[in-house]
Design a protein around this motif. Structure first.
Motif, PDB file in Angstrom:
ATOM      1  N   ASP A   1      38.118  38.414  40.943  1.00 31.64           N
ATOM      2  CA  ASP A   1      38.178  36.964  41.183  1.00 31.64           C
ATOM      3  C   ASP A   1      39.284  36.647  42.178  1.00 31.64           C
ATOM      4  O   ASP A   1      40.465  36.641  41.837  1.00 31.64           O
TER       5      ASP A   1
ATOM      6  N   CYS B   1      29.517  45.387  46.327  1.00 32.24           N
ATOM      7  CA  CYS B   1      30.680  44.954  47.110  1.00 32.24           C
ATOM      8  C   CYS B   1      30.476  45.278  48.591  1.00 32.24           C
ATOM      9  O   CYS B   1      30.799  44.469  49.469  1.00 32.24           O
TER      10      CYS B   1
ATOM     11  N   ASP C   1      22.377  38.726  38.798  1.00 32.66           N
ATOM     12  CA  ASP C   1      21.947  39.858  37.984  1.00 32.66           C
ATOM     13  C   ASP C   1      20.531  39.636  37.474  1.00 32.66           C
ATOM     14  O   ASP C   1      19.712  40.554  37.458  1.00 32.66           O
TER      15      ASP C   1
ATOM     16  N   ARG D   1      27.068  39.861  43.304  1.00 32.47           N
ATOM     17  CA  ARG D   1      26.546  40.029  41.937  1.00 32.47           C
ATOM     18  C   ARG D   1      27.597  40.582  40.975  1.00 32.47           C
ATOM     19  O   ARG D   1      28.334  41.509  41.302  1.00 32.47           O
ATOM     20  N   ASN D   2      27.629  39.988  39.793  1.00 34.71           N
ATOM     21  CA  ASN D   2      28.494  40.420  38.696  1.00 34.71           C
ATOM     22  C   ASN D   2      27.560  40.817  37.551  1.00 34.71           C
ATOM     23  O   ASN D   2      26.961  39.949  36.915  1.00 34.71           O
TER      24      ASN D   2
ATOM     25  N   VAL E   1      33.216  36.925  43.894  1.00 33.80           N
ATOM     26  CA  VAL E   1      32.361  37.510  42.872  1.00 33.80           C
ATOM     27  C   VAL E   1      31.706  36.375  42.094  1.00 33.80           C
ATOM     28  O   VAL E   1      32.328  35.340  41.833  1.00 33.80           O
TER      29      VAL E   1
ATOM     30  N   SER F   1      33.962  36.750  33.720  1.00 36.67           N
ATOM     31  CA  SER F   1      35.004  36.476  34.703  1.00 36.67           C
ATOM     32  C   SER F   1      36.254  36.007  33.973  1.00 36.67           C
ATOM     33  O   SER F   1      36.203  35.654  32.800  1.00 36.67           O
TER      34      SER F   1
ATOM     35  N   ARG G   1      25.609  35.120  35.698  1.00 34.98           N
ATOM     36  CA  ARG G   1      24.657  36.223  35.800  1.00 34.98           C
ATOM     37  C   ARG G   1      23.396  35.865  36.573  1.00 34.98           C
ATOM     38  O   ARG G   1      22.374  36.550  36.463  1.00 34.98           O
TER      39      ARG G   1
ATOM     40  N   GLU H   1      35.602  41.752  33.982  1.00 26.12           N
ATOM     41  CA  GLU H   1      34.971  41.302  35.224  1.00 26.12           C
ATOM     42  C   GLU H   1      34.645  42.507  36.100  1.00 26.12           C
ATOM     43  O   GLU H   1      35.457  43.431  36.221  1.00 26.12           O
ATOM     44  N   SER H   2      33.464  42.516  36.729  1.00 26.03           N
ATOM     45  CA  SER H   2      33.100  43.719  37.478  1.00 26.03           C
ATOM     46  C   SER H   2      32.092  43.418  38.574  1.00 26.03           C
ATOM     47  O   SER H   2      31.445  42.374  38.592  1.00 26.03           O
ATOM     48  N   ALA H   3      31.981  44.356  39.477  1.00 26.29           N
ATOM     49  CA  ALA H   3      30.935  44.391  40.497  1.00 26.29           C
ATOM     50  C   ALA H   3      30.818  45.837  40.935  1.00 26.29           C
ATOM     51  O   ALA H   3      31.818  46.557  40.993  1.00 26.29           O
TER      52      ALA H   3
ATOM     53  N   GLN I   1      30.568  34.208  39.096  1.00 31.74           N
ATOM     54  CA  GLN I   1      31.125  34.007  37.762  1.00 31.74           C
ATOM     55  C   GLN I   1      30.014  33.542  36.835  1.00 31.74           C
ATOM     56  O   GLN I   1      30.042  32.463  36.260  1.00 31.74           O
TER      57      GLN I   1
END
Length: 395
Positions: free
Chosen positions: A81, A378, A189, A360-361, A182, A366, A186, A371-373, A184
């Motif tokens: 973030d 990326c 996804d 996309r996360n 990123v 978040s 879905r 929290e991820s990607a 926050q």
């Protein structure tokens, strides 16, 4: 870049980040940004509000294309973030140079200060000051949890707080600002897309609820004799959830302070901060009004004094259709998403054409270490940002 930035401000116990404005961790992040700028031969500067800039081309020429985000965090926040947007901006510039892009407009990369508002309670301080949405007088009144004023914190970090304030000349030289962030949520996804475009930012704000009761001994005071503000606060938390569900909005009490904060003491003061967001301002107003009405009704019955203060507010931001459509054409019409999260791009939108890209996360989580990607997403975000910047700056 990601490996170099990752350890800065990270708590070894929680795995989350504590990069609060004008602290040692913030200074480390700022040093990282400056080093990245100077390594690439960019002209580095800090504006009157502590925002960092790295320029390719003449900063005074006007019609500049700007990209970037922020490096500060919420308490125990995630790695992506804000930082993903800053890292991606440098990576996108590297990609444009690899392509041999000819720059017909100046390009700037930015790190806006104190976006999260974790230390002084107001979000997007750097961009709000620049846009005139936060006055210098109000900024000088901001205190952190230890009672340290914002000006003193800036001064201790080596910056001049007397200089802060609106920066219309700088903003007038910006032709477009594109912030990568990123997602926050879905939505991407669920749609299966690595990158999307923002349509709008929901209106949102922060309200402080002060419940004043009477301190007393937890082991000797009859329940009937108590003026316990914690009970009224607890009822208000439930009211916020109820009203948000009824309105299809969001309302969260995520921060609370208690005085005297003793295990065996009835509190004299419970202070809670409400964060509320909705798709439109009428719904947001209705939710906050209903929460306050419920709190006052409970407070009156319990003999609690209640004070409610709106600490910040951001109206709905509908990103400009012209820039958004241009970016959509460049990227081949990716999904267009709304968001309930505030961003510097939203603050600046009143003065500068702005747009946002989302990466996309996969979990949608978040403001958390979870929290991820993925690396592939990326990289897709970097290429999308490079494509957008190339389309905007190309000679």
């Amino acid at each position: 870049m990601w490996r170099d930035l990752a350890p800065l401000g990270r708590d070894s116990t929680t795995g989350g980040y504590r990069r609060y404005a004008w602290t040692a961790a913030d200074a480390d992040c700022r040093a990282w940004f400056r080093a990245q700028a100077e390594t690439r031969g960019l002209a580095y500067e800090v504006d009157r509000n502590g925002n960092q800039w790295a320029w390719l081309g003449d900063p005074l020429a006007g019609d500049a294309v700007v990209t970037g985000s922020h490096l500060d965090s919420v308490p125990d926040g995630g790695a992506f973030d804000g930082p993903l947007g800053v890292v991606s901006s440098f990576a996108a510039l590297d990609e444009l140079r690899r392509r041999g892009t000819r720059f017909g407009r100046p390009l700037a990369l930015a790190n806006f200060g104190d976006e999260e508002g974790a230390r002084f309670g107001v979000a997007c301080v750097g961009s709000r000051l620049a846009a005139g949405q936060l006055t210098a007088a109000r900024a000088h009144e901001l205190l952190d949890a230890d009672g340290i004023p914002l000006p003193k914190a800036m001064e201790a970090a080596g910056y001049d707080p007397a200089a802060i304030g609106p920066d219309p000349e700088r903003l007038a030289r910006i032709g477009a600002f594109v912030e990568l962030h990123v997602e926050q949520g879905r939505a991407l996804d669920l749609s299966g897309d690595p990158v999307g475009i923002a349509s709008a930012i929901w209106p949102h704000g922060r309200w402080r609820f002060d419940f004043h009761g009477e301190a007393n001994h937890a082991g000797t005071t009859r329940l009937a004799d108590r003026r316990d503000p914690m009970l009224t606060f607890a009822g208000t938390v439930l009211a916020a959830r109820r009203e948000a569900e009824l309105a299809g909005a969001l309302a969260t009490f995520g921060k609370v302070s208690v005085e005297p904060n003793g295990v065996n003491a009835i509190p004299s003061l419970v202070r809670g901060w409400l964060d509320s967001r909705a798709a439109d301002e009428a719904t947001l107003d209705a939710v906050v009004t209903a929460v306050e009405s419920a709190a006052r009704a409970d407070a009156d019955r319990a003999g609690i004094d209640l004070r409610v203060v709106r600490e910040s507010f951001s109206p709905i931001v509908e990103f400009g259709h012209a820039l958004r459509d241009e970016i959509g054409t460049i990227l081949g019409r990716p999904p267009v998403l709304g968001t309930g999260a505030g961003h510097d791009a939203g603050v600046l939108s009143g003065a500068v054409p702005t747009a946002m890209l989302f990466v996309r996360n996969p979990t949608g989580i978040s403001h958390s270490p979870a929290e991820s990607a993925t690396e592939d997403d990326c990289v897709a975000g970097v290429h999308a940002l490079a494509d957008v910047l190339e389309g905007l700056v190309r000679a």
